[in-house]
Design an enzyme around this catalytic site. Structure first.
Site, PDB file in Angstrom:
ATOM      1  N   CYS A 382       0.691  -1.168  -0.126  1.00  0.00           N
ATOM      2  CA  CYS A 382       0.012  -0.012  -0.007  1.00  0.00           C
ATOM      3  C   CYS A 382       0.792   1.385   0.011  1.00  0.00           C
ATOM      4  O   CYS A 382       1.586   1.584  -0.762  1.00  0.00           O
ATOM      5  CB  CYS A 382      -0.873  -0.049   1.301  1.00  0.00           C
ATOM      6  SG  CYS A 382      -2.275   1.000   0.744  1.00  0.00           S
ATOM      7  N   HIS A 509      -3.653  -5.191   0.276  1.00  0.00           N
ATOM      8  CA  HIS A 509      -3.017  -5.754   1.663  1.00  0.00           C
ATOM      9  C   HIS A 509      -2.960  -7.032   1.564  1.00  0.00           C
ATOM     10  O   HIS A 509      -4.000  -7.757   2.114  1.00  0.00           O
ATOM     11  CB  HIS A 509      -3.712  -5.265   2.656  1.00  0.00           C
ATOM     12  CG  HIS A 509      -3.708  -3.637   2.668  1.00  0.00           C
ATOM     13  ND1 HIS A 509      -2.691  -3.158   3.753  1.00  0.00           N
ATOM     14  CD2 HIS A 509      -4.156  -2.658   2.436  1.00  0.00           C
ATOM     15  CE1 HIS A 509      -2.790  -1.879   3.900  1.00  0.00           C
ATOM     16  NE2 HIS A 509      -3.676  -1.304   2.863  1.00  0.00           N
ATOM     17  N   GLU A 511      -1.597  -9.344   3.099  1.00  0.00           N
ATOM     18  CA  GLU A 511      -1.381  -9.718   4.640  1.00  0.00           C
ATOM     19  C   GLU A 511      -2.697 -10.082   5.422  1.00  0.00           C
ATOM     20  O   GLU A 511      -2.878 -10.643   6.305  1.00  0.00           O
ATOM     21  CB  GLU A 511      -0.498  -8.568   5.450  1.00  0.00           C
ATOM     22  CG  GLU A 511      -1.406  -7.380   6.044  1.00  0.00           C
ATOM     23  CD  GLU A 511      -1.289  -6.250   4.861  1.00  0.00           C
ATOM     24  OE1 GLU A 511      -1.071  -6.674   3.680  1.00  0.00           O
ATOM     25  OE2 GLU A 511      -1.644  -5.009   5.346  1.00  0.00           O
TER      26      GLU A 511
HETATM   27  N1  GLN Z   1      -2.007   6.690   2.616  1.00  0.00           N
HETATM   28  C1  GLN Z   1      -2.026   5.886   1.429  1.00  0.00           C
HETATM   29  C2  GLN Z   1      -3.331   5.966   0.578  1.00  0.00           C
HETATM   30  O1  GLN Z   1      -4.231   6.535   1.119  1.00  0.00           O
HETATM   31  C3  GLN Z   1      -1.740   4.497   1.560  1.00  0.00           C
HETATM   32  C4  GLN Z   1      -2.921   3.656   2.435  1.00  0.00           C
HETATM   33  C5  GLN Z   1      -2.241   2.638   3.237  1.00  0.00           C
HETATM   34  O2  GLN Z   1      -1.024   2.250   3.389  1.00  0.00           O
HETATM   35  N2  GLN Z   1      -3.250   1.694   3.754  1.00  0.00           N
HETATM   36  O3  GLN Z   1      -3.419   5.537  -0.443  1.00  0.00           O
END
Ligand code: GLN
Length: 537
Positions: A382, A509, A511
């Protein structure tokens, strides 16, 4: 069979592992062939933990249907492999919000809205909701917080009522407490447990089963004493001693007959004890995996719980690669070009963690550069993926001012930009791109190979910003490929540098969906690459 309800409450102190006990019990009942779900009711007033700082409440776990939830739901899924939904995570805030919305609609015209019965009725409705949507044999409900908290009272009152309404064959309470060891006296003390059970009794709830968390083995005498003082059968006093791994808890609970006693108390003949074969294989493999592999977790939260699912996913993948993963936290706020080699040179792999906001991102970019230029397997998740993209733009494409518009809204090279659909959103809670979306994989890419060659996969998301498609050809011509694309929107979900040993960033994600019996393919492939690069392999 009519659905039966098991409530898990906690006393004496927080952090005793109610989530692990709930997950373990779920696992044991599932192994007996029952259809189960595990849900968490949290007494805090936020609608969900999505807007909480991880220092307050650990990681925010995301369900496939896009609910931001408590990290215990991660344990439930990792132990049972059963997906949870938005119905499995409920807070006081959500309860009140529904009641207040109904009041505004006029559903209660003429009536005074009160904690009892309106709030407790809504709690009961939510406890029963899961089983009204699907056939379930057992619903395990974990109540967050500790007995005695002011804010958990309506939940306990709702449980008291439900127990009464459902009857003893359909509802049961497991209470988890702590038995401290006083070193000066050389004794284990049961008084806090007695007091905690008395408090529960005072609220009209007599626990049928007690799980005693302890750092030392409890004698039969001590268990008998607790049983005697608390109106509980001796066989229903179970000890939960500290174990080397949380994954040993189900086996330990089974050995002491936790599921057996619960079934009997609910009027069910237990039948044969399931073998938990694959689970034992996992534990055995984990025990034998003595070679250590060090993986840097580059992030800004110096707290195990903040990256819970990543750490567990690494542990799963490590076990299936016969390695013990040592996840080494590297504070991205302190990471810079001058010290990066010192901090990362002993690492066999680098994970660049998710996150929000400016703090610590330059350190993540430095880590991405180090991983790329030193051919160290690097996994960006992310925000971590976004930082890989920015690093590549700055150092390979030559856009030295490249950034995400999250960090610098005026950047001329916004290689990471806000998603179009997000631009009109002003509310912060629950408004990100959340939950499971499809991603088409580019054939022959490393990601495609890691997943074993499917044309498309589904993964969970939690973000507002995305890879700026306007730069895609620039990146691809210079060596960073977009190998995973959402078919509906064209959004870039995976980037990789194929000339590198293992350099992959995912907007999603992975995970959140790694489980004990189904480790995530990307983590498996990442750990394998980390091992292949080490001298001893
Ligand atoms: N801050 C970034 C976004 O909003 C990544 C978010 C995250 O790592 N969950 O896209």
């Amino acid at each position: 069979m009519e659905t039966k309800y098991i409530f898990i409450t906690g006393g004496v102190a927080s952090s005793l592992g109610k989530g692990i006990i709930s997950a373990s019990l779920g696992k044991l009942l599932q192994a007996r062939g029952y259809r189960i779900t595990i849900q968490k009711f949290d007494p805090y007033i936020n609608i969900d933990p999505g807007t909480l700082n991880p220092y307050e409440h650990g990681e925010c776990y995301v369900t496939a249907d896009g609910m931001e939830t408590d990290l215990d739901l991660g344990h439930y899924e990792r132990f049972t492999g059963i997906e949870t939904t938005r119905d499995n995570s409920v807070t006081t805030g959500r309860i009140y919000l529904s009641v207040i919305e109904r009041e505004r609609r006029g559903d209660y015209l003429g009536k005074t809205i009160q904690v009892v019965p309106h709030i407790t009725d809504e709690i009961k409705r939510r406890i029963l909701l899961n089983a009204s949507k699907q056939p379930l044999d057992f619903v395990i409900t974990e109540i967050g917080g500790t007995i005695g908290d002011i804010e958990s009272q309506p939940f306990l009152e709702a449980i008291r009522q439900l127990r009464w309404e459902l009857g003893p064959q359909r509802a049961l309470n497991v209470h988890l407490t702590y038995v401290p060891y006083l070193a000066a006296a050389g004794e284990l003390k049961t008084k806090p447990t007695q007091t905690s059970v008395k408090q529960l009794q005072g609220l009209g709830i007599q626990p049928e089963v007690l799980v005693l968390r302890t750092e030392h083995e409890l004698s039969e005498d001590l268990k008998a004493k607790v049983a005697h003082f608390c109106n509980v059968d001796v066989a229903a006093v179970i000890q939960s001693q500290d174990l080397p791994s949380i994954y040993e808890v189900p086996v330990n609970m089974q050995r002491q007959g936790l599921d057996d006693i619960i079934l009997k108390k609910l009027g069910i003949t237990p039948g044969i004890v399931p073998e938990l074969g694959p689970w034992h294989d996992f534990l055995e493999r984990r025990k034998n995996a003595t070679k250590i592999i060090s993986i840097a977790l580059v992030g800004k939260y110096n707290l195990q719980d903040a990256y819970k699912s990543i750490i567990e996913s690494l542990a799963h993948a490590g076990t299936y690669n016969d390695r013990r993963v040592k996840a080494v936290f590297v504070n991205s706020e302190e990471l810079n070009k001058a010290n990066v080699a010192e901090k990362l040179s002993d690492m066999q792999g680098i994970v660049i963690c998710p996150g929000f906001g400016q703090r610590g991102i330059e350190g993540k970019i430095v880590a991405a550069e180090y991983g790329r230029t030193h051919d160290v397997p690097t996994f960006g998740i992310c925000l971590g993926m976004q930082m890989m993209v920015i690093e590549f733009a700055r150092n390979v494409l030559g856009y030295s001012d490249a950034n995400s518009s999250e960090m610098d809204s005026g950047t001329p090279h916004n290689v990471i930009d806000m998603m179009e659909e997000q631009k009109t959103i002003t509310q912060k809670g629950g408004t990100m791109r959340l939950g499971s979306y499809e991603c088409e994989l580019k054939e022959q890419s490393r990601a495609w190979k890691a997943y074993n060659g499917p044309s498309s996969i589904k993964e969970r998301h939690r973000h507002r910003y995305e890879f700026n498609d306007g730069y895609r050809s620039d990146f691809e011509q210079n060596g960073m490929q977009c190998t995973g694309i959402n078919p509906a929107t064209g959004l870039v979900e995976i980037v990789e540098v194929p000339t590198h040993r293992w350099y992959i960033g995912t907007q999603f994600h992975p995970e959140y969906s790694s489980t004990v019996l189904h480790p995530h393919p990307l983590f498996l492939s990442f750990i394998k690459a980390c091992i292949d690069g080490t001298a001893e392999a």
